[in-house]
Design an enzyme around this catalytic site. Structure first.
Site, PDB file in Angstrom:
ATOM      1  N   HIS A  73      -5.891   1.995  -5.531  1.00 32.02           N
ATOM      2  CA  HIS A  73      -5.213   3.034  -4.730  1.00 32.02           C
ATOM      3  C   HIS A  73      -6.184   3.646  -3.700  1.00 32.02           C
ATOM      4  O   HIS A  73      -6.440   4.846  -3.676  1.00 32.02           O
ATOM      5  CB  HIS A  73      -4.643   4.131  -5.623  1.00 32.02           C
ATOM      6  CG  HIS A  73      -3.480   4.849  -5.000  1.00 32.02           C
ATOM      7  ND1 HIS A  73      -2.404   5.293  -5.716  1.00 32.02           N
ATOM      8  CD2 HIS A  73      -3.221   5.178  -3.713  1.00 32.02           C
ATOM      9  CE1 HIS A  73      -1.536   5.880  -4.927  1.00 32.02           C
ATOM     10  NE2 HIS A  73      -2.014   5.821  -3.686  1.00 32.02           N
ATOM     11  N   GLU A 129      -0.689   3.914 -13.082  1.00 36.93           N
ATOM     12  CA  GLU A 129      -2.062   3.942 -12.561  1.00 36.93           C
ATOM     13  C   GLU A 129      -2.952   4.785 -13.456  1.00 36.93           C
ATOM     14  O   GLU A 129      -2.614   5.931 -13.764  1.00 36.93           O
ATOM     15  CB  GLU A 129      -2.067   4.477 -11.126  1.00 36.93           C
ATOM     16  CG  GLU A 129      -1.357   3.551 -10.150  1.00 36.93           C
ATOM     17  CD  GLU A 129      -1.444   4.021  -8.704  1.00 36.93           C
ATOM     18  OE1 GLU A 129      -2.015   5.114  -8.453  1.00 36.93           O
ATOM     19  OE2 GLU A 129      -0.947   3.298  -7.837  1.00 36.93           O
ATOM     20  N   VAL A 157       0.848  -1.202   0.000  1.00 36.89           N
ATOM     21  CA  VAL A 157       0.000   0.000   0.000  1.00 36.89           C
ATOM     22  C   VAL A 157       0.879   1.246   0.000  1.00 36.89           C
ATOM     23  O   VAL A 157       0.441   2.320   0.405  1.00 36.89           O
ATOM     24  CB  VAL A 157      -0.960   0.018   1.218  1.00 36.89           C
ATOM     25  CG1 VAL A 157      -1.972  -1.086   1.141  1.00 36.89           C
ATOM     26  CG2 VAL A 157      -0.191  -0.042   2.532  1.00 36.89           C
ATOM     27  N   ARG A 162       4.054   2.466  -2.675  1.00 31.80           N
ATOM     28  CA  ARG A 162       4.185   2.982  -4.034  1.00 31.80           C
ATOM     29  C   ARG A 162       4.422   1.801  -4.971  1.00 31.80           C
ATOM     30  O   ARG A 162       5.188   0.885  -4.651  1.00 31.80           O
ATOM     31  CB  ARG A 162       5.349   3.976  -4.136  1.00 31.80           C
ATOM     32  CG  ARG A 162       5.109   5.307  -3.437  1.00 31.80           C
ATOM     33  CD  ARG A 162       4.067   6.139  -4.189  1.00 31.80           C
ATOM     34  NE  ARG A 162       3.889   7.461  -3.608  1.00 31.80           N
ATOM     35  CZ  ARG A 162       2.975   7.766  -2.701  1.00 31.80           C
ATOM     36  NH1 ARG A 162       2.172   6.807  -2.228  1.00 31.80           N
ATOM     37  NH2 ARG A 162       2.850   8.994  -2.246  1.00 31.80           N
TER      38      ARG A 162
END
Length: 601
Positions: A337, A318, A287, A289
């Site tokens: 994310h 992303e 969680v 990068r």
């Protein structure tokens, strides 16, 4: 050569964490920063322009370019005119920005050089509602006198909770089983999970989020270890966590949870080589990068059975491509994310960034500032080589630290012929702090936030001024950095009193390393450095030089310091390129070399 006089201790007097109030005029100036050198005793140091000539009769204007929580908007509206304009094109943003004193964005808006140029000097503050600031051009912000602030703490609990949620969901195949049942299947035997109790969790990155994950994992009955070169051991002990080396963490863990920033040092930290060192069947949660994992290598590790499962909230790109092998892998759980995506965290981030922006517009010095203040060019010209020396000594010293105890105490000694009032060392101290902290941190360290950043990480930096006889024309004779209460990768770097010690000076405008531990050396701090401790005997320079030459690694400087002829010596070699692992291995296999270390600048 200058002679040694009485050493005097200078105690830092500037605590950024207290957020001192700046003068309420048209500009914000640092108090007591005028005496950088004897030549410029009366010049003030301007950081940002805090108001236009009309802002004492009118409220400043804040442009909110991405959605912000209501609590934050309320705070802004009490002080400023707030323009909420979302989904602006780059052209529309550049058109609007000339009418705004502050800009608040999240991660979707690019605040590039063109934005700052289009502002015409009116933009005073950019607020990033979150931690990362990859979408803001810091250099352009500084050049245009604009302060950049972020909100680094409000989403800590949310990110930690999401990490635990992914940990449990992965262990019990929650996402896969949910999709199976909704598809009309009932596959109880296929989705047998694993228990968390009694398992070893390795937390890589023991900062705010990592330590909160550790607390919660302990509550689940897990054995928690952690790796973080800067984590205070006493804080880890208080939680019941053991700090270990990186290799030990990945080799013994049943579960690995990632909580480090994406920096050059952490980029693709988990790769084919590191996966091969892990326990077969390890499970990984990320969680942090996306870039800290080599995603193609992770797919290979999953297919080979080295990694049993992975749970990922972040990706190197992303959103990821729809046909991503990693996303589509049956043993991978993914979320878009969501680490900071709770109602409470969104409100907390909104309040934190609103307070920082309003404070900056009022002229307060924000502790969450991430870009450097403006310093007059003539002062920087004189200090530039010493600033560079300070940062590189910090980088060298921290790379010599081994083990998981963490860096806590740093002592900096300045040898100078100038009186204490004629040389303010805060910029130098900030650069040493930058060199020590920044390589493994997402924080951008500068004069504004150096003391605050060091305090937040439990790093205590003391300064000593050694007054020399001689001409005060140059600011400094030398800078020495000592790190206490740590082990060293290179034993020869330890002083007689047990600290890692490096010392340097500026020669012809170029920073040089002049001392390692008790050994005198002389090597330019350009490129990278190889340090070797060896038996002092003929042919050593030629032997090592030949190995590097065969691999086409260019040697820029070479220096040998010894305690006595035919005893022990330390050879410092400056290289333009990073040698391969095989080349370094060959150097280490030279019989007369007792230890060596490669240090990247």
């Amino acid at each position: 050569m200058a002679s040694l006089k009485t050493p005097t201790l200078k105690t830092p007097s500037f605590a950024l964490s207290s957020k001192p109030r700046l003068p309420s005029a048209f500009s914000a100036a640092f108090p007591n920063t005028a005496r950088f050198s004897r030549s410029y005793p009366q010049r003030r140091r301007f950081l940002i322009v805090t108001a236009s000539s009309s802002s004492f009769s009118n409220k400043p204007t804040v442009l909110v370019a991405e959605k912000l929580g209501e609590a934050g908007l309320t705070l802004l509206q009490e002080f400023a005119n707030v323009d909420c304009s979302y989904n602006l094109s780059p052209e529309e943003l550049c058109t609007k920005i000339s009418l705004c004193d502050a800009l608040i964005v999240r991660s979707g808006t690019k605040v590039n050089r063109e934005v700052f140029e289009s502002s015409g000097g009116r933009l005073k503050v950019v607020g990033r509602a979150g931690v990362g600031i990859d979408n803001v051009d810091l250099s352009a912000a500084t050049e245009h006198g604009c302060l950049v602030v972020n909100a680094p703490t409000a989403n800590t609990v949310a990110a930690a909770e999401h990490g635990i949620a992914l940990l449990a969901a992965m262990a019990r195949n929650v996402a896969q089983a949910d999709a199976s049942v909704k598809a009309g299947k009932w596959q109880r035997n296929k989705y047998v999970g694993v228990s968390l109790v009694g398992k070893t969790l390795a937390v890589l990155g023991f900062g705010k989020v990592g330590s909160e994950v550790a607390r919660r994992a302990k509550g689940l009955g897990m054995h928690v270890i952690a790796h973080d070169p800067y984590a205070p051991a006493d804080r880890a002990r208080a939680i019941g966590v053991e700090l270990v080396s990186f290799d030990e963490a990945i080799a013994t863990a049943d579960f690995i949870s990632l909580h480090m920033p994406l920096t050059p040092a952490t980029n693709k930290m988990l790769n084919d080589e590191t996966f091969a060192k892990m326990k077969k069947g390890v499970r990984i949660v990320n969680v942090a990068r996306g870039g800290v994992i080599d995603e193609e290598a992770l797919v290979r590790a999953l297919d080979a059975g080295i990694v049993a499962q992975a749970a990922l909230d972040v990706f190197s790109e992303e959103p990821p491509k729809q046909d991503s092998k990693l996303v589509q892998h049956e043993r991978v759980t993914v979320t878009p994310h969501l680490g900071a995506s709770t109602m409470e965290a969104q409100e907390g981030v909104a309040i934190e960034i609103a307070e920082a922006v309003v404070g900056a517009l009022k002229g307060e010095l924000a502790a969450t500032a991430v870009n450097a203040p403006m310093v007059p060019a003539e002062v920087l010209t004189e200090l530039k080589p010493y600033v560079e020396l300070a940062e590189k000594l910090g980088r060298l010293a921290v790379q010599l630290v081994a083990g998981g105890s963490g860096v806590k105490t740093v002592k900096v000694s300045y040898a100078s012929s100038r009186a204490p009032d004629d040389l303010d060392t805060r910029l130098l101290r900030a650069m040493i702090t930058k060199g020590i902290i920044e390589p493994i941190s997402s924080v951008f360290v500068n004069l504004v936030n150096a003391d605050y950043t060091a305090k937040q990480r439990g790093l205590r930096i003391t300064e000593e001024r050694i007054l020399l006889d001689g001409s005060p024309e140059s600011p400094l004779e030398s800078i020495q950095v000592q790190i206490a209460n740590v082990e060293s990768k290179f034993a020869s770097a330890m002083s007689e009193s047990g600290e890692i010690k490096v010392e340097g000076r500026v020669k012809d405008g170029i920073p040089h390393l002049t001392k390692v531990g008790s050994f005198e050396v002389d090597v330019s701090l350009e490129g990278s450095i190889i340090l070797c401790r060896q038996v002092d005997q003929p042919g050593m320079i030629g032997t090592v030089g030949s190995i590097l030459g065969e691999e086409n690694v260019n040697v820029s400087f070479m220096s040998v310091g010894r305690v006595a002829p035919r005893k022990h010596a330390v050879m410092a070699i400056g290289v333009d390129d990073q040698p391969s692992k095989e080349t370094l291995k060959r150097i280490g296999e030279v019989p007369a070399i007792e230890e060596f270390v490669f240090l990247k600048l």
